[in-house]
Design a protein around this motif. Structure first.
Motif, mmCIF file in Angstrom:
data_model
loop_
_atom_site.group_PDB
_atom_site.id
_atom_site.type_symbol
_atom_site.label_atom_id
_atom_site.label_comp_id
_atom_site.label_asym_id
_atom_site.label_seq_id
_atom_site.Cartn_x
_atom_site.Cartn_y
_atom_site.Cartn_z
ATOM 1 N N GLN A 8 0.833 -1.197 0.000
ATOM 2 C CA GLN A 8 0.000 0.000 0.000
ATOM 3 C C GLN A 8 0.867 1.245 0.000
ATOM 4 N N ARG A 9 1.942 1.220 0.764
ATOM 5 C CA ARG A 9 2.808 2.388 0.839
ATOM 6 C C ARG A 9 3.418 2.698 -0.523
ATOM 7 N N HIS A 22 -3.209 18.058 -4.049
ATOM 8 C CA HIS A 22 -3.568 17.953 -2.636
ATOM 9 C C HIS A 22 -3.986 16.526 -2.300
ATOM 10 N N TRP A 23 -3.621 16.101 -1.079
ATOM 11 C CA TRP A 23 -3.927 14.756 -0.606
ATOM 12 C C TRP A 23 -4.520 14.811 0.792
ATOM 13 N N LEU A 29 -7.316 6.871 0.250
ATOM 14 C CA LEU A 29 -8.118 5.640 0.222
ATOM 15 C C LEU A 29 -8.552 5.301 -1.205
ATOM 16 N N ARG A 30 -8.990 6.306 -1.935
ATOM 17 C CA ARG A 30 -9.412 6.093 -3.329
ATOM 18 C C ARG A 30 -8.269 5.566 -4.179
ATOM 19 N N ALA A 31 -7.088 6.179 -4.026
ATOM 20 C CA ALA A 31 -5.922 5.758 -4.807
ATOM 21 C C ALA A 31 -5.549 4.309 -4.482
ATOM 22 N N LEU A 32 -5.631 3.951 -3.209
ATOM 23 C CA LEU A 32 -5.288 2.584 -2.819
ATOM 24 C C LEU A 32 -6.321 1.581 -3.320
ATOM 25 N N ARG A 33 -7.590 1.953 -3.273
ATOM 26 C CA ARG A 33 -8.627 1.062 -3.819
ATOM 27 C C ARG A 33 -8.434 0.874 -5.318
ATOM 28 N N ASP A 34 -8.111 1.960 -6.005
ATOM 29 C CA ASP A 34 -7.862 1.884 -7.450
ATOM 30 C C ASP A 34 -6.683 0.969 -7.765
ATOM 31 N N THR A 44 -3.876 4.364 6.178
ATOM 32 C CA THR A 44 -3.691 5.348 5.109
ATOM 33 C C THR A 44 -3.176 6.665 5.679
ATOM 34 N N ARG A 45 -3.724 7.104 6.796
ATOM 35 C CA ARG A 45 -3.240 8.333 7.432
ATOM 36 C C ARG A 45 -1.777 8.196 7.841
#
Length: 73
Positions: A8-9, A22-23, A29-34, A44-45
């Motif tokens: 994930q990292r 901006h993040w 979360l969206r980027a990781l799900r994608d 994620t935080r």
């Protein structure tokens, strides 16, 4: 569901480097799900904080926490 081959990292770092801007937790979360992960808010935080500590992100807002990608031009 099969576990993705990358962490994930690594996938979140790649997304930040690719898209910039901006993040916040939701975008992370969206980027990781994608990328095929099943991310958790807390993890994620932590990844976002780690990326900020390494200089890839800069915190621009405390509440809600938001970061901006640092350009490496």
């Amino acid at each position: 569901m099969t576990e993705p081959a990358t962490s994930q990292r690594a996938d979140l770092e790649k997304a930040v480097r690719t898209y910039g801007g901006h993040w916040d937790t939701e975008r992370g979360l969206r980027a990781l799900r994608d990328a095929g992960h099943d991310p958790q808010d807390k993890h994620t935080r932590q990844i976002l904080r780690d990326l900020a500590r390494e200089g890839l992100l800069t915190k621009v807002e405390d509440w809600p926490v938001r970061y901006v990608a640092v350009r490496a031009d």
